[in-house]
Scaffold this motif. Sequence first.
Motif, PDB file in Angstrom:
ATOM      1  N   SER A  70      -4.034   2.002  -3.411  1.00  0.00           N
ATOM      2  CA  SER A  70      -2.981   2.645  -2.625  1.00  0.00           C
ATOM      3  C   SER A  70      -3.405   3.984  -2.047  1.00  0.00           C
ATOM      4  N   THR A  71      -4.322   4.695  -2.700  1.00  0.00           N
ATOM      5  CA  THR A  71      -4.667   6.052  -2.282  1.00  0.00           C
ATOM      6  C   THR A  71      -5.823   6.115  -1.292  1.00  0.00           C
ATOM      7  N   VAL A  72      -6.429   4.988  -0.967  1.00  0.00           N
ATOM      8  CA  VAL A  72      -7.539   4.969  -0.011  1.00  0.00           C
ATOM      9  C   VAL A  72      -7.006   5.199   1.401  1.00  0.00           C
ATOM     10  N   GLY A  73      -7.735   5.992   2.199  1.00  0.00           N
ATOM     11  CA  GLY A  73      -7.321   6.279   3.561  1.00  0.00           C
ATOM     12  C   GLY A  73      -7.598   5.123   4.509  1.00  0.00           C
ATOM     13  N   VAL A  74      -6.791   5.026   5.551  1.00  0.00           N
ATOM     14  CA  VAL A  74      -6.925   3.947   6.526  1.00  0.00           C
ATOM     15  C   VAL A  74      -8.209   4.087   7.341  1.00  0.00           C
ATOM     16  N   GLY A  75      -8.531   5.325   7.769  1.00  0.00           N
ATOM     17  CA  GLY A  75      -9.629   5.529   8.695  1.00  0.00           C
ATOM     18  C   GLY A  75     -10.979   5.105   8.159  1.00  0.00           C
ATOM     19  N   GLY A  76     -11.385   5.676   7.031  1.00  0.00           N
ATOM     20  CA  GLY A  76     -12.715   5.408   6.502  1.00  0.00           C
ATOM     21  C   GLY A  76     -12.911   3.965   6.113  1.00  0.00           C
ATOM     22  N   LEU A  77     -11.931   3.365   5.443  1.00  0.00           N
ATOM     23  CA  LEU A  77     -12.068   1.987   4.985  1.00  0.00           C
ATOM     24  C   LEU A  77     -12.253   1.037   6.168  1.00  0.00           C
ATOM     25  N   THR A  78     -11.470   1.234   7.218  1.00  0.00           N
ATOM     26  CA  THR A  78     -11.535   0.341   8.371  1.00  0.00           C
ATOM     27  C   THR A  78     -12.860   0.465   9.106  1.00  0.00           C
ATOM     28  N   LEU A  79     -13.326   1.685   9.300  1.00  0.00           N
ATOM     29  CA  LEU A  79     -14.567   1.894  10.057  1.00  0.00           C
ATOM     30  C   LEU A  79     -15.802   1.453   9.288  1.00  0.00           C
ATOM     31  N   GLY A  80     -15.666   1.213   7.988  1.00  0.00           N
ATOM     32  CA  GLY A  80     -16.775   0.700   7.198  1.00  0.00           C
ATOM     33  C   GLY A  80     -16.762  -0.808   7.041  1.00  0.00           C
ATOM     34  N   GLY A  81     -15.775  -1.469   7.592  1.00  0.00           N
ATOM     35  CA  GLY A  81     -15.641  -2.928   7.480  1.00  0.00           C
ATOM     36  C   GLY A  81     -14.319  -3.295   6.846  1.00  0.00           C
ATOM     37  N   GLY A  82     -14.172  -2.972   5.562  1.00  0.00           N
ATOM     38  CA  GLY A  82     -12.890  -3.114   4.898  1.00  0.00           C
ATOM     39  C   GLY A  82     -12.613  -4.499   4.337  1.00  0.00           C
ATOM     40  N   ILE A  83     -12.549  -4.593   3.000  1.00  0.00           N
ATOM     41  CA  ILE A  83     -12.204  -5.847   2.329  1.00  0.00           C
ATOM     42  C   ILE A  83     -10.774  -5.753   1.822  1.00  0.00           C
ATOM     43  N   SER A  84     -10.046  -6.851   1.968  1.00  0.00           N
ATOM     44  CA  SER A  84      -8.633  -6.902   1.632  1.00  0.00           C
ATOM     45  C   SER A  84      -8.365  -8.137   0.770  1.00  0.00           C
ATOM     46  N   TYR A  85      -7.274  -8.109   0.024  1.00  0.00           N
ATOM     47  CA  TYR A  85      -6.850  -9.325  -0.671  1.00  0.00           C
ATOM     48  C   TYR A  85      -6.503 -10.441   0.324  1.00  0.00           C
ATOM     49  N   PHE A  86      -6.256 -10.070   1.571  1.00  0.00           N
ATOM     50  CA  PHE A  86      -5.919 -11.056   2.599  1.00  0.00           C
ATOM     51  C   PHE A  86      -7.152 -11.525   3.382  1.00  0.00           C
ATOM     52  N   SER A  87      -8.329 -11.003   3.054  1.00  0.00           N
ATOM     53  CA  SER A  87      -9.528 -11.327   3.821  1.00  0.00           C
ATOM     54  C   SER A  87      -9.920 -12.809   3.786  1.00  0.00           C
TER      55      SER A  87
END
Length: 511
Positions: A171-188
Amino acid sequence: MIGTIALLAVAALPAAFAQQNDTSEAALSFLFPDFCCTALTLSPLRERLLFPGQTAYESRLDSYFDIKQQAITPNCIVQPRNTKEVSLAVKTLTVASILKPCKFAIRSGGHTPYAGASNIEDGVTIDLRYINAVEYDAKNSLVKVGPGSDWDKVFTTLEPLGVITTGGRSSTVGVGGLTLGGGISYFSPEHGLICDNVLEFEVVLADGRIVTASKTSNPDLFTVLKGGNNNFGIVTAFKFGTFDYDGMWGGLVIYPETTVQDQFKALINFSNNIDKNPKGAAIVMPVYQSAVGADLILNAYDYAEPVPRPAAYDEFLKIPGNISDSTGIRNMSSLAEELAGATTHSVYFGTLTFANDLRVMTEAHKIYKDVLANLKAKAKGDWGIYVLYQPLPPSYWRQSAARGGNVLGLERFKEQVLCLYQPYISWQGSEQDALFQGAGADLINKIRDYAKSIGADNPYLYLDYADKTQDPLASYGPENVKKMKAAAKKYDPLGVFQNLVPGGFKISKVA
């Protein structure tokens, strides 16, 4: 375009020392020790500045995820409220750099755990905290999110509306950095990586221009932003696609460490069958916390529909002896809250990718046990270690090209099912930095060497987990390195984001 306001702000500075007949950088540093902050003070951004000694300044430092980031003290922090103010900050600092280099950091959530990633000593931190709106557009089935938001705000805004987007698992991770690095999600498994769910970026370029990047507008920039980190500009808004949502099943289950081989076998089978169960995600985590003093396995199970104990997890759930179980019908925001990180420790992240192979996992756990024994013998105070094993299946990248592509290079692995590995180590006391960072490096290096020895290695490094000593951009492959270098030259010809922004992984440093 430089911009009249920025020019006027900087033009006021040399007059103060014109009679010195010395406009060298040394003279500027002597007369204006905070020259770059002074330039911002003389601009309309003066009300957006925080300085050392102010309570708000100290509070922002304390909110970084990693203590090593908290210890860095910028000369000032500027907190823009909108895209135009980000543009003004960039123009002011780049124009001032004609006289004296104004180095700056870019902060979204501040979650990257190595010193200097999103903070800077003797420079300016551009803090995007207040550009954090989450706005749902029902007509176009998208959500517009500011980079200063965290995923908790995204999820809690969307859940009551019956929709959601791919997003972070903490919950505390920022949107910007995670997205620009690729970003893994439970919905991936069903919807792909977070970056591939971006429909449009709003970006402030090095010259202050504000542009959009999408499949039809600046498509080359659109592609390289998806995995390319902070090399091309400052993203001030993300438009993500959304999909229907009515809850999930999931939670954390703890087992004794003696079950580890059963866990690995279950994970391998789970990973190989993700196409049959595209709503399922799982992470297996051997863990030790000094405060608990027990060797454990912590598993995260997350199924993207409100179905109790889905059949996809049968092999896991049959493993006997679980110590605790928080699974149930939950919301994504609740699941993300379970993995929220504290801000009271130094942290090491590192990453590795290898084949979905029991031999590698078995040897990796032996190496982990040796490293853990050394830490138990030498470490002091409160500390802990998690090592994450999680699926990296083809479903994560199959939809990428149709959505405008990214630069991660995962398509070259075709239908290979891979395993993504991460040591997550936390400790207190800077005198222990070498011990714990060395432990993380040992895990990565020894496991990589073993995987390579049996032909089960893989070159990909997930940027959002990478240690500063690693080179994730190079791991994307030479064609994608060329794309990133070409885009950096086109959109930032003077190299502002290569030279004035030292934090992050720099494409100019990749051979």
